[in-house]
Design a protein around this motif. Structure first.
Motif, short mmCIF file in Angstrom:
data_model
loop_
_atom_site.label_atom_id
_atom_site.label_comp_id
_atom_site.label_asym_id
_atom_site.label_seq_id
_atom_site.Cartn_x
_atom_site.Cartn_y
_atom_site.Cartn_z
N ALA A 1 0.83 -1.21 0.00
CA ALA A 1 0.00 0.00 0.00
C ALA A 1 0.86 1.25 0.00
O ALA A 1 0.55 2.24 -0.68
CB ALA A 1 -0.94 -0.01 1.21
N VAL A 2 1.94 1.22 0.76
CA VAL A 2 2.85 2.37 0.81
C VAL A 2 3.41 2.66 -0.57
O VAL A 2 3.52 3.82 -0.99
CB VAL A 2 3.97 2.13 1.83
CG1 VAL A 2 5.05 3.20 1.70
CG2 VAL A 2 3.41 2.12 3.25
N THR A 3 3.78 1.62 -1.31
CA THR A 3 4.31 1.80 -2.66
C THR A 3 3.31 2.53 -3.54
O THR A 3 3.66 3.49 -4.26
CB THR A 3 4.64 0.43 -3.29
OG1 THR A 3 5.62 -0.23 -2.49
CG2 THR A 3 5.18 0.60 -4.70
N GLY A 4 2.04 2.09 -3.49
CA GLY A 4 1.01 2.75 -4.29
C GLY A 4 0.78 4.19 -3.89
O GLY A 4 0.62 5.07 -4.74
N HIS A 5 0.81 4.44 -2.60
CA HIS A 5 0.60 5.79 -2.10
C HIS A 5 1.75 6.72 -2.48
O HIS A 5 1.53 7.89 -2.80
CB HIS A 5 0.43 5.78 -0.58
CG HIS A 5 -0.94 5.38 -0.13
ND1 HIS A 5 -2.02 6.22 -0.22
CD2 HIS A 5 -1.40 4.22 0.40
CE1 HIS A 5 -3.09 5.60 0.26
NE2 HIS A 5 -2.74 4.39 0.62
N ILE A 6 2.96 6.19 -2.45
CA ILE A 6 4.11 7.02 -2.82
C ILE A 6 4.05 7.41 -4.29
O ILE A 6 4.33 8.56 -4.66
CB ILE A 6 5.43 6.29 -2.50
CG1 ILE A 6 5.61 6.20 -0.99
CG2 ILE A 6 6.62 7.00 -3.13
CD1 ILE A 6 6.81 5.38 -0.55
N LEU A 7 3.66 6.47 -5.14
CA LEU A 7 3.51 6.78 -6.57
C LEU A 7 2.44 7.85 -6.78
O LEU A 7 2.64 8.81 -7.53
CB LEU A 7 3.14 5.51 -7.34
CG LEU A 7 4.25 4.46 -7.50
CD1 LEU A 7 3.68 3.19 -8.14
CD2 LEU A 7 5.38 5.01 -8.34
N ALA A 8 1.30 7.68 -6.10
CA ALA A 8 0.21 8.65 -6.25
C ALA A 8 0.61 10.01 -5.70
O ALA A 8 0.30 11.05 -6.30
CB ALA A 8 -1.04 8.13 -5.52
#
Length: 426
Positions: free
Chosen positions: A369-376
């Motif tokens: 989830a952190v990976t997705g949030h960082i991209l966003a």
């Protein structure tokens, strides 16, 4: 059984949140009209920055507490559950003191910066942080105990009611300006925290209130980091546009973005209500490896959220200009209308994607989830710097909307691939 419980909790919590909407809206409208676009912009900047400062003690700690207490109670490790609550309170107090000291020192070293209105009111606003943290922990505990209504009542209904009453009283006493609005928030958060503690003591079972405490400090610290990172990027994604707009743009644009954000939040309300209810069920079914019940829960909750989100989104998309002018005043239309349209459309897309963040958090996939949030967040921040100087609030809304779309798509991919379930309503 699951369906009846979900419907019952959705209606009770949704009804409570629905009752809080007029209070929140009335307060926003009152403050927007009393302070004007400039004053409301300064107030909005502070209230966007405070949650970012409170990240280490807010929603990440809440989600972590919910997951761990569910696990501890299923395993009958009650002393660990009590120890977690106690240690969380100590961490909130320590962190709040550190923030206070930092701002105090900064105000002495850089007095010219704190002469600016938007930074001067932060010296008041930072005192809200410990109450945000305390309310988050109590909310997480109550969720884990299967008490979704009582977990949300202090912040979703009591605090807005207190805030509205305090704003009216302070105004009648002749206290005006952005500072008085921040004082009203501080008083309402502190009173809501006291009430939340009383409610928790009354509804919590004996195994959470009495007995020895056991601590797993190292494990908790390591496990909390992904939750805090997830909370950080989530809140940054939600608030960074307003904060950067306050730094790069004019306070009037911040006011317009705040108005639009308040309206678009109504579109997301059904999904946030569902997320709060299903979190312990997701954690339980994942721990029991019951993919069938987990999938059924997600599909049912997504359909329920989308059903209630569509009317609000349609209203803002087709009649947003009239609504803004009628409710907040004609001077806000130029700043808030198009941001409202953009944010409403992007939030509707979020509802369609379902409880993606919740699923990853409750299934021990926080790092994904952190990976997705960082991209966003990266997309959001880059677009903010590119678009805000030229397009103001519209640019901030476009950046926020793009970030939301990226966030939902990436997290949905991880849910399907890692958890082996679909978050969508179809």
């Amino acid at each position: 059984m699951l369906k009846s419980v979900l419907y019952k909790n959705f209606l009770s919590v949704g009804g409570m949140r629905l009752a809080g909407i007029p209070l929140t809206l009335a307060t926003s409208v009152l403050l927007a009209r009393l302070l004007g676009p400039e004053g409301y912009g300064y107030y909005s900047f502070a209230m966007a920055l405070v949650p970012l400062l409170a990240i280490p003690v807010s929603s990440g700690l809440q989600q972590f507490a919910t997951r761990q207490v569910v696990s501890y109670r299923l395993a009958e490790q009650f002393s660990l559950a009590r120890g977690l609550v106690s240690l969380a309170g100590m961490w909130i107090l320590l962190y709040s003191v550190l923030v206070f000291v930092f701002f105090l020192v900064a105000s002495q070293l850089f007095p010219e910066i704190f002469e600016e209105k938007k930074w001067a009111i932060m010296l008041i606003a930072i005192f809200i942080i410990p109450f945000i943290g305390g309310n988050s922990v109590r909310c997480g505990m109550s969720k884990a105990l299967g008490q979704p209504f009582w977990s949300e009542l202090p912040l979703r209904l009591i605090q807005p009611a207190l805030l509205l009453g305090i704003v009216v009283l302070l105004y009648l006493w002749g206290i005006k300006g952005a500072n008085f609005a921040i004082y009203a928030q501080l008083i309402s958060f502190s009173l809501a925290f006291i009430i939340a503690v009383i409610i928790f003591v009354l509804v919590a079972p004996a195994d959470m209130r009495e007995g020895n405490r056991t601590y797993e400090i190292g494990f908790w610290a390591r496990s909390l980091i992904p939750f805090s990172l997830l909370s950080a990027v989530t809140l940054l994604g939600a608030q960074i546009s307003i904060v950067l707009l306050g730094i790069l743009g004019e306070p009037e644009a911040v006011a317009g973005m705040r108005v639009a954000d308040r309206g678009a939040a109504l579109v997301l309300l059904p999904l946030t209500t569902v997320n709060m209810i299903v979190a312990p069920y997701i954690a339980r079914y994942f721990k029991q490896s019951d993919r069938e019940k987990l999938q059924a829960t997600l599909r049912l909750s997504s359909r329920l959220a989308l059903l209630f989100a569509l009317p609000a989104a349609s209203l803002f998309l087709f009649f947003g200009e009239q609504i803004v002018g009628l409710v907040f005043g004609l001077e806000y239309i130029a700043y808030a209308f198009w941001p409202l349209v953009i944010l409403s459309a992007s939030q509707l897309f979020s509802v369609f994607c379902g409880s993606v963040g919740n699923v990853l958090a409750m299934s021990h996939q926080e790092n994904r989830a952190v990976t997705g949030h960082i991209l966003a967040l990266s997309v959001n921040v880059i677009l903010c710097f590119v678009l805000i100087p030229t397009y103001g609030a519209v640019g901030a809304a476009l950046a926020t909307g793009a970030g939301l779309i990226v966030w939902n798509l990436v997290l949905a991919y991880f849910v399907i691939k890692q958890v082996k379930v679909s978050p969508f309503p179809i």
